[in-house]
Scaffold this active site. Structure first.
Site, PDB file in Angstrom:
ATOM      1  N   ASP A  28       1.238  -1.144  -0.581  1.00  0.00           N
ATOM      2  CA  ASP A  28      -0.002   0.212  -0.171  1.00  0.00           C
ATOM      3  C   ASP A  28       1.116   1.097   0.562  1.00  0.00           C
ATOM      4  O   ASP A  28       1.885   1.649   0.341  1.00  0.00           O
ATOM      5  CB  ASP A  28      -1.192   0.231   1.086  1.00  0.00           C
ATOM      6  CG  ASP A  28      -2.174   1.073   1.346  1.00  0.00           C
ATOM      7  OD1 ASP A  28      -2.279   1.048   0.129  1.00  0.00           O
ATOM      8  OD2 ASP A  28      -2.707   1.076   2.252  1.00  0.00           O
ATOM      9  N   ASN A  76     -10.689  -3.012  -6.794  1.00  0.00           N
ATOM     10  CA  ASN A  76      -9.307  -2.244  -7.393  1.00  0.00           C
ATOM     11  C   ASN A  76     -10.000  -2.028  -8.425  1.00  0.00           C
ATOM     12  O   ASN A  76      -9.556  -1.023  -9.621  1.00  0.00           O
ATOM     13  CB  ASN A  76      -8.057  -2.583  -7.524  1.00  0.00           C
ATOM     14  CG  ASN A  76      -7.381  -2.389  -6.050  1.00  0.00           C
ATOM     15  OD1 ASN A  76      -6.519  -3.138  -5.624  1.00  0.00           O
ATOM     16  ND2 ASN A  76      -7.547  -1.285  -5.119  1.00  0.00           N
TER      17      ASN A  76
HETATM   18  C1  FPP Z   1      -2.708  -0.190  -3.016  1.00  0.00           C
HETATM   19  O1  FPP Z   1      -1.665   1.203  -3.179  1.00  0.00           O
HETATM   20  C2  FPP Z   1      -1.343  -0.132  -4.503  1.00  0.00           C
HETATM   21  C3  FPP Z   1      -2.483  -1.312  -5.555  1.00  0.00           C
HETATM   22  C4  FPP Z   1      -3.601  -1.249  -5.392  1.00  0.00           C
HETATM   23  C5  FPP Z   1      -1.732  -1.923  -6.309  1.00  0.00           C
HETATM   24  C6  FPP Z   1      -0.381  -2.505  -5.805  1.00  0.00           C
HETATM   25  C7  FPP Z   1       0.339  -3.044  -7.669  1.00  0.00           C
HETATM   26  C8  FPP Z   1       1.939  -3.068  -7.421  1.00  0.00           C
HETATM   27  C9  FPP Z   1       2.587  -3.131  -6.251  1.00  0.00           C
HETATM   28  C10 FPP Z   1       2.556  -3.220  -9.109  1.00  0.00           C
HETATM   29  C11 FPP Z   1       2.004  -5.197  -8.468  1.00  0.00           C
HETATM   30  C12 FPP Z   1       2.756  -5.215  -9.687  1.00  0.00           C
HETATM   31  C13 FPP Z   1       3.397  -6.928  -9.492  1.00  0.00           C
HETATM   32  C14 FPP Z   1       4.682  -7.243 -11.095  1.00  0.00           C
HETATM   33  C15 FPP Z   1       3.059  -7.290  -8.469  1.00  0.00           C
HETATM   34  P1  FPP Z   1      -2.930   2.223  -3.665  1.00  0.00           P
HETATM   35  O2  FPP Z   1      -2.464   2.789  -4.955  1.00  0.00           O
HETATM   36  O3  FPP Z   1      -3.799   1.869  -3.113  1.00  0.00           O
HETATM   37  O4  FPP Z   1      -2.417   3.403  -2.931  1.00  0.00           O
HETATM   38  P2  FPP Z   1      -2.696   4.650  -2.055  1.00  0.00           P
HETATM   39  O5  FPP Z   1      -3.214   4.618  -0.798  1.00  0.00           O
HETATM   40  O6  FPP Z   1      -1.391   5.604  -1.518  1.00  0.00           O
HETATM   41  O7  FPP Z   1      -3.636   5.482  -3.167  1.00  0.00           O
END
Ligand code: FPP
Length: 240
Positions: A28, A76
């Site tokens: 996250d 998501n």
């Molecule tokens: C949450 O952070 C993250 C996600 C919903 C996506 C996670 C995906 C990756 C780390 C890429 C994965 C790739 C591979 C190859 C496994 P957020 O976007 O909710 O962050 P925020 O809370 O700061 O907005």
């Protein structure tokens, strides 16, 4: 006697007396990481994917048997299409790379947990291929939770049991019909949030939690070591 003894380099990887058998990680903070730098959210996901590679490798080197990364939840899909497409592209890049190096050379297993519905066919084919190619590997199992929801997982287990004709079920019945992930010993959540967000609801019944303010793209091996040091000290009673 030698006048100078070669100074031993400090061991880079600490030793742990006890490690979680199954570690869950909620990746996250990618969006906030990007925002802080005035970058588009997908730049945060790209950096987050690099952190995923480094931490997955480190967990394997440490000998943790199962690691589950929460990569994309059933909720998501509500994000802007451009962001969803960007994340899917990152999965595809990783799978193509895994096919080249990791799958052929390594002895770690890759498993996807979550529903296949809604995922593009080219990605599903690569996911199936990675699972097939690593099925006989027996070092670390890396579970990628993709289109995953903990409630959905339990509902789908119960539906399987109904289809089998069960009219009464036990905890063991549910456990046996979940995706292939064992009881989770510890969950790490960076980025300052302190909630489970529908991750491994059943398997996390007795999980230890570890939170940190660091955003996922900035999460390092040292952060992982801190979490594991903490785990060593926890007194797990499982309700007893
Ligand atoms: C949450 O952070 C993250 C996600 C919903 C996506 C996670 C995906 C990756 C780390 C890429 C994965 C790739 C591979 C190859 C496994 P957020 O976007 O909710 O962050 P925020 O809370 O700061 O907005």
């Amino acid at each position: 006697m030698a006048l100078f003894t070669k100074k031993k380099a400090a061991p880079e990887r600490p030793e742990f007396e006890v490690l979680p058998n199954h570690l869950g990680i909620i990746m996250d903070g990618n969006g906030r990481w990007a925002k802080k730098r005035g970058l588009p959210r997908n730049a945060g996901h790209k950096e987050g994917a690099e952190t995923f590679r480094a931490i997955a490798k480190e967990c394997a080197e440490l000998g943790i048997k199962y690691v589950t990364f929460y990569a994309f939840s059933t909720e998501n899909w509500k994000r802007p299409q451009e962001e969803v497409d960007g994340i899917m592209r990152l999965f595809k890049e990783y799978l193509l790379e895994a096919k080249r190096d990791f799958v052929k050379a390594g002895d770690n297993k890759i498993i996807f947990i979550g529903e296949r519905d809604g995922i593009r066919q080219d990605l599903i084919d690569l996911m199936d291929e990675a699972e097939r190619d690593t099925a006989s590997h027996n070092a670390t199992t890396i579970n990628l939770a993709l289109n995953y929801g903990g409630r959905q997982e339990i509902v789908s287990a119960v539906n399987k049991l109904i289809k089998e004709g069960k009219t009464e079920i036990t905890e063991d019945d549910i456990s046996a019909n979940l995706y292939t992930v064992p009881e989770c010993d510890m969950i790490i959540r960076p980025s300052g949030e302190q909630r489970l967000s529908n991750f491994l609801l059943w398997q996390a019944a007795y999980s230890e939690f570890w939170y940190s303010d660091v955003l996922w793209p900035d999460f390092t091996k040292e952060d992982l070591y801190s979490a594991l040091r903490d785990y060593e000290k926890r007194n797990r009673r499982f309700g007893g």
